[in-house]
Write a protein that holds these residues in place. Structure first.
Motif, PDB file in Angstrom:
ATOM      1  N   SER A   1      -9.253  12.355  36.995  1.00 53.07           N
ATOM      2  CA  SER A   1      -8.819  10.982  36.687  1.00 53.07           C
ATOM      3  C   SER A   1      -7.307  10.891  36.512  1.00 53.07           C
ATOM      4  O   SER A   1      -6.801   9.910  35.973  1.00 53.07           O
ATOM      5  N   ASN A   2      -6.602  11.944  36.950  1.00 52.25           N
ATOM      6  CA  ASN A   2      -5.130  11.964  36.977  1.00 52.25           C
ATOM      7  C   ASN A   2      -4.456  12.095  35.619  1.00 52.25           C
ATOM      8  O   ASN A   2      -3.263  11.801  35.504  1.00 52.25           O
ATOM      9  N   SER A   3      -5.191  12.546  34.610  1.00 52.93           N
ATOM     10  CA  SER A   3      -4.533  12.912  33.365  1.00 52.93           C
ATOM     11  C   SER A   3      -3.833  14.254  33.562  1.00 52.93           C
ATOM     12  O   SER A   3      -4.391  15.146  34.229  1.00 52.93           O
ATOM     13  N   THR A   4      -2.658  14.395  32.988  1.00 53.89           N
ATOM     14  CA  THR A   4      -1.881  15.611  33.195  1.00 53.89           C
ATOM     15  C   THR A   4      -1.554  16.296  31.865  1.00 53.89           C
ATOM     16  O   THR A   4      -1.536  15.666  30.802  1.00 53.89           O
ATOM     17  N   GLU A   5      -1.315  17.606  31.954  1.00 54.05           N
ATOM     18  CA  GLU A   5      -0.838  18.369  30.818  1.00 54.05           C
ATOM     19  C   GLU A   5       0.138  19.409  31.334  1.00 54.05           C
ATOM     20  O   GLU A   5       0.052  19.840  32.491  1.00 54.05           O
ATOM     21  N   TYR A   6       1.067  19.804  30.445  1.00 53.90           N
ATOM     22  CA  TYR A   6       2.102  20.751  30.835  1.00 53.90           C
ATOM     23  C   TYR A   6       2.327  21.773  29.726  1.00 53.90           C
ATOM     24  O   TYR A   6       2.193  21.462  28.533  1.00 53.90           O
ATOM     25  N   ALA A   7       2.707  22.961  30.129  1.00 55.06           N
ATOM     26  CA  ALA A   7       3.176  23.937  29.164  1.00 55.06           C
ATOM     27  C   ALA A   7       4.489  23.430  28.576  1.00 55.06           C
ATOM     28  O   ALA A   7       5.283  22.773  29.273  1.00 55.06           O
ATOM     29  N   ASP A   8       4.728  23.722  27.310  1.00 55.35           N
ATOM     30  CA  ASP A   8       5.951  23.252  26.670  1.00 55.35           C
ATOM     31  C   ASP A   8       7.197  23.723  27.414  1.00 55.35           C
ATOM     32  O   ASP A   8       8.198  23.009  27.483  1.00 55.35           O
ATOM     33  N   SER A   9       7.124  24.896  27.992  1.00 58.76           N
ATOM     34  CA  SER A   9       8.299  25.488  28.640  1.00 58.76           C
ATOM     35  C   SER A   9       8.707  24.761  29.918  1.00 58.76           C
ATOM     36  O   SER A   9       9.823  24.959  30.405  1.00 58.76           O
TER      37      SER A   9
ATOM     38  N   LYS B   1       7.870  21.211  30.427  1.00 59.08           N
ATOM     39  CA  LYS B   1       7.869  19.755  30.232  1.00 59.08           C
ATOM     40  C   LYS B   1       9.243  19.182  30.549  1.00 59.08           C
ATOM     41  O   LYS B   1      10.266  19.702  30.112  1.00 59.08           O
ATOM     42  N   GLY B   2       9.237  18.091  31.316  1.00 61.21           N
ATOM     43  CA  GLY B   2      10.478  17.447  31.693  1.00 61.21           C
ATOM     44  C   GLY B   2      11.136  18.041  32.931  1.00 61.21           C
ATOM     45  O   GLY B   2      12.087  17.464  33.466  1.00 61.21           O
ATOM     46  N   ARG B   3      10.639  19.185  33.392  1.00 62.36           N
ATOM     47  CA  ARG B   3      11.211  19.827  34.583  1.00 62.36           C
ATOM     48  C   ARG B   3      10.213  19.885  35.739  1.00 62.36           C
ATOM     49  O   ARG B   3      10.594  19.785  36.899  1.00 62.36           O
ATOM     50  N   PHE B   4       8.940  20.068  35.415  1.00 62.54           N
ATOM     51  CA  PHE B   4       7.906  20.201  36.442  1.00 62.54           C
ATOM     52  C   PHE B   4       7.009  18.960  36.439  1.00 62.54           C
ATOM     53  O   PHE B   4       6.763  18.360  35.388  1.00 62.54           O
ATOM     54  N   THR B   5       6.507  18.613  37.623  1.00 67.45           N
ATOM     55  CA  THR B   5       5.579  17.496  37.751  1.00 67.45           C
ATOM     56  C   THR B   5       4.415  17.899  38.645  1.00 67.45           C
ATOM     57  O   THR B   5       4.631  18.351  39.774  1.00 67.45           O
TER      58      THR B   5
END
Length: 119
Positions: A54-62, A64-68
């Motif tokens: 359903s297009n929810s995303t999560e990222y590693a803290d390291s 975040k803000g750099r990878f999509t």
């Protein structure tokens, strides 16, 4: 037979960008949760980013803000756009799929693609 094929890895200087792609086949891509993991030498494999059906995303803290992370269900492909790369991002990057079937979640892995960031 489920297959995940990664591409887009390579050598880049710190501060540069790369876009990884993972093409899936043999599966109902639209219902799968997809993810990118990485493993650096001597370290455990870790989750970099994930995207649900359903297009929810999560990222590693390291990262975040750099990878999509994104997905194109029409092309059965998941992407990882990596910007502002750092030497510590150097690793083998693996595409992952969690596919539900008959009440069970099946996990699949790609073969990996090397990302090397030089300082």
């Amino acid at each position: 037979q489920v297959q995940l094929v990664e591409s887009g890895g390579g050598l880049v200087q710190a501060g540069g960008s790369l876009r990884l792609s993972c093409a899936a086949s043999g599966m109902m891509f639209s219902i799968a949760n997809m993810g990118w993991y990485r493993q650096a030498p001597g370290k455990q494999r870790e989750l970099v980013a994930g995207i649900t059906s359903s297009n929810s995303t999560e990222y590693a803290d390291s990262v975040k803000g750099r990878f999509t992370i994104s997905r194109d269900n029409a092309k059965n492909t998941v992407y990882l756009q990596m910007n502002s790369l750092k030497p510590e991002d150097t690793a083998v990057y693996y595409c992952n799929s969690d596919l539900p079937r008959d009440g069970t979640m099946f996990r699949y892995w790609g073969q990996g693609t090397q990302v090397t960031v030089s300082s």
